[in-house]
Design a protein around this motif. Structure first.
Motif, PDB file in Angstrom:
ATOM      1  N   THR A 157     -52.455 -14.921   6.349  1.00 55.69           N
ATOM      2  CA  THR A 157     -52.538 -13.827   5.389  1.00 55.69           C
ATOM      3  C   THR A 157     -51.299 -13.823   4.501  1.00 55.69           C
ATOM      4  OG1 THR A 157     -53.754 -12.533   7.027  1.00 55.69           O
ATOM      5  CG2 THR A 157     -52.756 -11.310   5.197  1.00 55.69           C
ATOM      6  N   ALA A 158     -51.455 -13.408   3.243  1.00 58.10           N
ATOM      7  CA  ALA A 158     -50.293 -13.261   2.355  1.00 58.10           C
ATOM      8  C   ALA A 158     -49.365 -12.196   2.923  1.00 58.10           C
ATOM      9  CB  ALA A 158     -50.756 -12.870   0.960  1.00 58.10           C
ATOM     10  N   LEU A 159     -48.109 -12.559   3.145  1.00 59.53           N
ATOM     11  CA  LEU A 159     -47.120 -11.644   3.713  1.00 59.53           C
ATOM     12  C   LEU A 159     -45.942 -11.515   2.754  1.00 59.53           C
ATOM     13  CD1 LEU A 159     -47.036 -12.882   7.432  1.00 59.53           C
ATOM     14  CD2 LEU A 159     -48.275 -10.922   6.503  1.00 59.53           C
ATOM     15  N   SER A 160     -45.724 -10.324   2.250  1.00 57.70           N
ATOM     16  CA  SER A 160     -44.550 -10.060   1.410  1.00 57.70           C
ATOM     17  C   SER A 160     -43.444  -9.490   2.276  1.00 57.70           C
ATOM     18  CB  SER A 160     -44.901  -9.082   0.281  1.00 57.70           C
ATOM     19  OG  SER A 160     -45.805  -9.667  -0.620  1.00 57.70           O
ATOM     20  N   TRP A 161     -42.219  -9.936   2.026  1.00 58.00           N
ATOM     21  CA  TRP A 161     -41.083  -9.570   2.856  1.00 58.00           C
ATOM     22  C   TRP A 161     -40.031  -8.814   2.053  1.00 58.00           C
ATOM     23  CZ3 TRP A 161     -40.453 -10.660   8.083  1.00 58.00           C
ATOM     24  CH2 TRP A 161     -41.403 -11.507   8.645  1.00 58.00           C
ATOM     25  N   ARG A 162     -39.420  -7.831   2.710  1.00 59.77           N
ATOM     26  CA  ARG A 162     -38.255  -7.160   2.154  1.00 59.77           C
ATOM     27  C   ARG A 162     -37.154  -7.209   3.212  1.00 59.77           C
ATOM     28  NH1 ARG A 162     -37.923  -3.991  -2.082  1.00 59.77           N
ATOM     29  NH2 ARG A 162     -40.172  -3.619  -2.074  1.00 59.77           N
ATOM     30  N   LEU A 163     -36.042  -7.879   2.897  1.00 62.23           N
ATOM     31  CA  LEU A 163     -34.887  -7.922   3.785  1.00 62.23           C
ATOM     32  C   LEU A 163     -33.890  -6.879   3.296  1.00 62.23           C
ATOM     33  CD1 LEU A 163     -34.456 -11.802   4.119  1.00 62.23           C
ATOM     34  CD2 LEU A 163     -35.961 -10.260   5.398  1.00 62.23           C
ATOM     35  N   HIS A 164     -33.562  -5.936   4.163  1.00 66.18           N
ATOM     36  CA  HIS A 164     -32.816  -4.740   3.753  1.00 66.18           C
ATOM     37  C   HIS A 164     -31.552  -4.583   4.591  1.00 66.18           C
ATOM     38  CE1 HIS A 164     -31.883  -0.387   3.684  1.00 66.18           C
ATOM     39  NE2 HIS A 164     -32.365  -0.424   2.471  1.00 66.18           N
ATOM     40  N   TRP A 165     -30.397  -4.424   3.919  1.00 67.42           N
ATOM     41  CA  TRP A 165     -29.125  -4.170   4.590  1.00 67.42           C
ATOM     42  C   TRP A 165     -28.922  -2.673   4.693  1.00 67.42           C
ATOM     43  CZ3 TRP A 165     -25.556  -6.131   7.557  1.00 67.42           C
ATOM     44  CH2 TRP A 165     -24.288  -5.566   7.592  1.00 67.42           C
ATOM     45  N   ASP A 166     -28.828  -2.144   5.922  1.00 69.29           N
ATOM     46  CA  ASP A 166     -28.725  -0.692   6.106  1.00 69.29           C
ATOM     47  C   ASP A 166     -27.288  -0.217   6.289  1.00 69.29           C
ATOM     48  OD1 ASP A 166     -28.017  -1.459   8.664  1.00 69.29           O
ATOM     49  OD2 ASP A 166     -29.771  -0.587   9.652  1.00 69.29           O
ATOM     50  N   GLY A 167     -26.315  -1.110   6.044  1.00 68.57           N
ATOM     51  CA  GLY A 167     -24.916  -0.761   6.214  1.00 68.57           C
ATOM     52  C   GLY A 167     -24.308  -1.364   7.461  1.00 68.57           C
ATOM     53  N   ARG A 168     -25.161  -1.705   8.438  1.00 67.00           N
ATOM     54  CA  ARG A 168     -24.691  -2.350   9.663  1.00 67.00           C
ATOM     55  C   ARG A 168     -25.478  -3.607   9.999  1.00 67.00           C
ATOM     56  NH1 ARG A 168     -24.649   1.596  14.560  1.00 67.00           N
ATOM     57  NH2 ARG A 168     -26.790   1.953  13.825  1.00 67.00           N
ATOM     58  N   HIS A 169     -26.792  -3.589   9.693  1.00 68.24           N
ATOM     59  CA  HIS A 169     -27.652  -4.700  10.086  1.00 68.24           C
ATOM     60  C   HIS A 169     -28.595  -5.051   8.930  1.00 68.24           C
ATOM     61  CE1 HIS A 169     -26.397  -3.767  14.186  1.00 68.24           C
ATOM     62  NE2 HIS A 169     -26.802  -2.519  13.996  1.00 68.24           N
ATOM     63  N   TRP A 170     -29.073  -6.281   8.973  1.00 60.61           N
ATOM     64  CA  TRP A 170     -30.185  -6.680   8.112  1.00 60.61           C
ATOM     65  C   TRP A 170     -31.490  -6.396   8.850  1.00 60.61           C
ATOM     66  CZ3 TRP A 170     -30.243  -7.862   3.150  1.00 60.61           C
ATOM     67  CH2 TRP A 170     -29.037  -8.261   2.532  1.00 60.61           C
ATOM     68  N   ARG A 171     -32.405  -5.772   8.168  1.00 63.55           N
ATOM     69  CA  ARG A 171     -33.718  -5.468   8.750  1.00 63.55           C
ATOM     70  C   ARG A 171     -34.800  -6.136   7.902  1.00 63.55           C
ATOM     71  NH1 ARG A 171     -33.221  -1.681  12.673  1.00 63.55           N
ATOM     72  NH2 ARG A 171     -31.291  -0.445  12.678  1.00 63.55           N
ATOM     73  N   ALA A 172     -35.833  -6.611   8.577  1.00 61.39           N
ATOM     74  CA  ALA A 172     -36.937  -7.298   7.899  1.00 61.39           C
ATOM     75  C   ALA A 172     -38.163  -6.398   7.912  1.00 61.39           C
ATOM     76  CB  ALA A 172     -37.236  -8.634   8.587  1.00 61.39           C
ATOM     77  N   PHE A 173     -38.722  -6.152   6.731  1.00 63.10           N
ATOM     78  CA  PHE A 173     -39.975  -5.394   6.580  1.00 63.10           C
ATOM     79  C   PHE A 173     -41.018  -6.334   6.014  1.00 63.10           C
ATOM     80  CE2 PHE A 173     -36.470  -2.451   6.290  1.00 63.10           C
ATOM     81  CZ  PHE A 173     -36.871  -1.367   7.056  1.00 63.10           C
ATOM     82  N   VAL A 174     -42.184  -6.379   6.658  1.00 59.17           N
ATOM     83  CA  VAL A 174     -43.218  -7.322   6.236  1.00 59.17           C
ATOM     84  C   VAL A 174     -44.510  -6.575   5.966  1.00 59.17           C
ATOM     85  CG1 VAL A 174     -43.767  -7.830   8.640  1.00 59.17           C
ATOM     86  CG2 VAL A 174     -44.494  -9.411   6.874  1.00 59.17           C
TER      87      VAL A 174
END
Length: 254
Positions: free
Chosen positions: A237-254
């Motif tokens: 399936t087509a998966l769009s990703w957002r990698l987000h820095w929250d000030g302490r960690h990188w988080r991945a949203f798919v």
């Protein structure tokens, strides 16, 4: 990479502000100027165009509410001025205290109406422009540089670091079902230990000769909807990703 993504997005915004058009209409020149792949430009363009369109929708909704408020204030002001005119013409008698209160209320009405009309004019200008006036990093944080002591910043350098981080805190990769793992630039695969490996394509403009094309991140975990994610990976399936820095960690949203 996040800094590059944020910088390119702001440069594309400036190009649209100067020349108009949709984000994707500047694709050829932008890819050539900044050494971007077509897929990477598409991800930035999709994100920026969504931001522009969403801002315009919010402004249009705010304009609608302002027009209602202006009509209400105008009706109230006309009614109160009519009563004051009757008093001046000696066709209406009123207790002095009530008359003074009426004059104060009419004055406040006029001030409120002027403020609403000025706000409406600003919104109309933003809607009429090529871009609706977006402050990357938020206006609230931008304005805090003028009140460093009140906002908790030690000095302007501390504020500037927070400002730059806020403007470059995420990267977006648009998906496609025609690509491996549903995305050309950001690909996930499950590893033998039950966790995941994330492989991110590094833009050519950030690599020196001989350096790897991909950033490989091992030990990635997901706390929510793992079954749905595994099913999407199996189905390509087509998966769009957002990698987000929250000030302490990188988080991945798919």
């Amino acid at each position: 990479m996040a800094a590059l993504h944020g910088s390119i997005k702001r440069k594309l915004y400036a190009r649209i502000a100067a020349h108009g058009g949709k984000a994707k209409s500047h694709k050829t020149a932008f890819c050539r100027e900044h050494g971007l792949s077509a897929r990477m430009f598409n991800a930035i363009a999709v994100e920026l165009q969504g931001l522009l369109d969403g801002t315009r929708e919010l402004l249009a909704s705010e304009r609608k509410d302002l027009l209602k408020a202006i009509r209400r204030q105008a009706r109230q002001l006309v009614a109160r001025r009519d009563r004051l005119a009757e008093i001046e013409a000696d066709r209406l008698r009123m207790n002095p205290q009530r008359e003074a209160k009426l004059r104060r209320t009419a004055h406040r009405n006029g001030v409120a109406l002027s403020r609403l009309q000025a706000k409406l004019a600003r919104i109309e200008r933003r809607l009429a422009a090529n871009v609706p006036g977006i402050c990357f990093g938020t206006r609230k944080l931008f304005n805090q540089q003028h009140y460093l002591a009140l906002t908790g910043f030690r000095d302007r350098d501390a504020w500037l670091r927070a400002w730059q981080e806020s403007r470059s805190h995420q990267v977006y990769f648009v998906g496609s079902k025609d690509e491996t793992a549903g995305n050309q630039l950001c690909q996930l695969r499950q590893t033998a230990d039950g966790r995941y490996q994330l492989k991110v394509r590094v833009p050519d403009c950030l690599r020196n000769r001989g350096e790897r094309k991909y950033l490989v991140i091992n030990g990635v975990t997901f706390n929510h909807d793992r079954a749905a994610l595994d099913e999407a990976l199996d189905a390509n399936t087509a998966l769009s990703w957002r990698l987000h820095w929250d000030g302490r960690h990188w988080r991945a949203f798919v």
